[in-house]
Scaffold this active site. Structure first.
Site, mmCIF file in Angstrom:
data_model
loop_
_atom_site.group_PDB
_atom_site.id
_atom_site.type_symbol
_atom_site.label_atom_id
_atom_site.label_comp_id
_atom_site.label_asym_id
_atom_site.label_seq_id
_atom_site.Cartn_x
_atom_site.Cartn_y
_atom_site.Cartn_z
ATOM 1 N N GLU A 202 0.824 -1.206 0.000
ATOM 2 C CA GLU A 202 0.000 0.000 0.000
ATOM 3 C C GLU A 202 0.863 1.262 0.000
ATOM 4 O O GLU A 202 1.905 1.301 0.654
ATOM 5 C CB GLU A 202 -0.888 0.037 1.266
ATOM 6 C CG GLU A 202 -1.908 -1.086 1.313
ATOM 7 C CD GLU A 202 -2.820 -0.980 2.545
ATOM 8 O OE1 GLU A 202 -2.756 0.033 3.282
ATOM 9 O OE2 GLU A 202 -3.592 -1.931 2.753
ATOM 10 N N GLU B 215 -8.386 1.824 -4.779
ATOM 11 C CA GLU B 215 -9.468 1.466 -3.852
ATOM 12 C C GLU B 215 -10.288 2.698 -3.483
ATOM 13 O O GLU B 215 -9.739 3.724 -3.056
ATOM 14 C CB GLU B 215 -8.896 0.831 -2.579
ATOM 15 C CG GLU B 215 -9.999 0.500 -1.570
ATOM 16 C CD GLU B 215 -9.586 -0.465 -0.464
ATOM 17 O OE1 GLU B 215 -8.448 -0.978 -0.495
ATOM 18 O OE2 GLU B 215 -10.433 -0.705 0.414
#
Ligand code: KIV
Length: 283
Positions: A117, A184
């Site tokens: 991430e 996302e």
């Protein structure tokens, strides 16, 4: 059985406009169902912390947790492209530690790629892992490991300022050597623009249609995860409901002696008289 895909197959699919379907899975049975259903990829997400281990977030998940779940998934889906998710703390320190942990996913769990991430703040890690010959998936937008900084599990890129930062991150991630990018919880307009700026495949979890494929969390789409359901989830089943009803029926059957039935027991092979003699020996 379909042949296991490589990252090059995903590039080919992008070229042809063929969408990639992926889900998260954390264990052997779910992985084997995914392979049978023809999923293109499986992410062994650190969401396992919430979906499987019962934590409130993903922060407590360890490398050892991830490796053990990746191994189970690999056993269940030997012919699916599997991505290991680097948990919080496994890549935030040095480039060397990030590479060493990424290597574990390949050596110990036969993963095909890793995901981590973040944007600019992890660029040196993406570059180091990619330089080690490992396929890296970037992940920006709502990044659950930094939900504290984001103020919760909140959609990102909805303002011009936030979108600008994500566009810059996406470009840097590709330049650093990532072979795919996951967005996302961002608006589809931004997804489409980022897609047009990158050459690598761009995938969505809650980022709309205009990209190269979709990811969902298996616990969400199957109705297994009960704590909350993000807006972007489509529920395809109520597996929790099925399980709870089965458990209730079992409890009732046990209490009322409807279970086990004659067909559920093992029958003696010698005569009952012989068994009675045996029991007498112990009186
Ligand atoms: O851990 C996970 O499942 C993920 C998804 C939320 C993308 O990282």
């Amino acid at each position: 059985m379909a042949k296991k895909k490589s990252i090059l197959d995903f590039y080919e699919m992008k070229k042809k406009g063929e969408k990639v379907s992926w889900i998260t899975a954390y264990d052997f049975p779910m992985a084997s169902f995914a392979e049978e259903a023809g999923l293109d990829m499986i992410l062994v997400g650190d969401s396992l912390g919430m979906v499987v281990l019962g934590y409130e977030g993903t922060i407590p998940v360890t490398m050892d947790d991830c490796i053990s779940h990746c191994q189970a998934v690999r056993r269940g889906a030997p012919n699916v492209f599997v991505i290991g998710d680097m948990p919080f703390g496994s890549y935030q320190t040095t480039d060397g530690e990030a590479v060493a942990n990424a290597v574990r996913f390949l050596k110990e769990a036969s993963c095909d790629a890793i995901k981590l991430e973040g944007g600019r703040r992890v660029i040196s890690k993406i570059r180091a892992i990619a330089d080690a010959g490992i396929v890296v998936f970037g992940h920006i937008g709502l990044t659950p490991q930094s939900s504290g900084q984001l103020g919760g599990f909140k959609a990102q890129g909805r303002t011009v300022e936030s979108a600008r930062e994500l566009i810059k991150d996406a470009i840097m991630i590709e330049e650093a050597g990532a072979r795919a990018l996951l967005l996302e919880a961002v608006p589809p307009e931004l997804t489409e623009f980022i897609c047009s700026k990158l050459t690598i495949p761009v995938y969505s979890i809650g980022a709309g249609l205009p990209c190269d494929g979709q990811l969902v969390i298996c616990g969400d789409m199957l109705g297994l995860f009960q704590a909350f359901t993000p807006k972007f989830v489509k529920k395809y089943a109520d597996v929790a409901g099925v399980i709870i009803n089965a458990f209730k029926e079992y409890v009732e059957d046990v209490k009322t002696e409807k279970f086990p039935e004659d067909k559920h027991v093992y029958h003696i092979k010698d005569s009952i008289e012989d068994f009675e003699k045996l029991f007498k020996e112990f009186e």
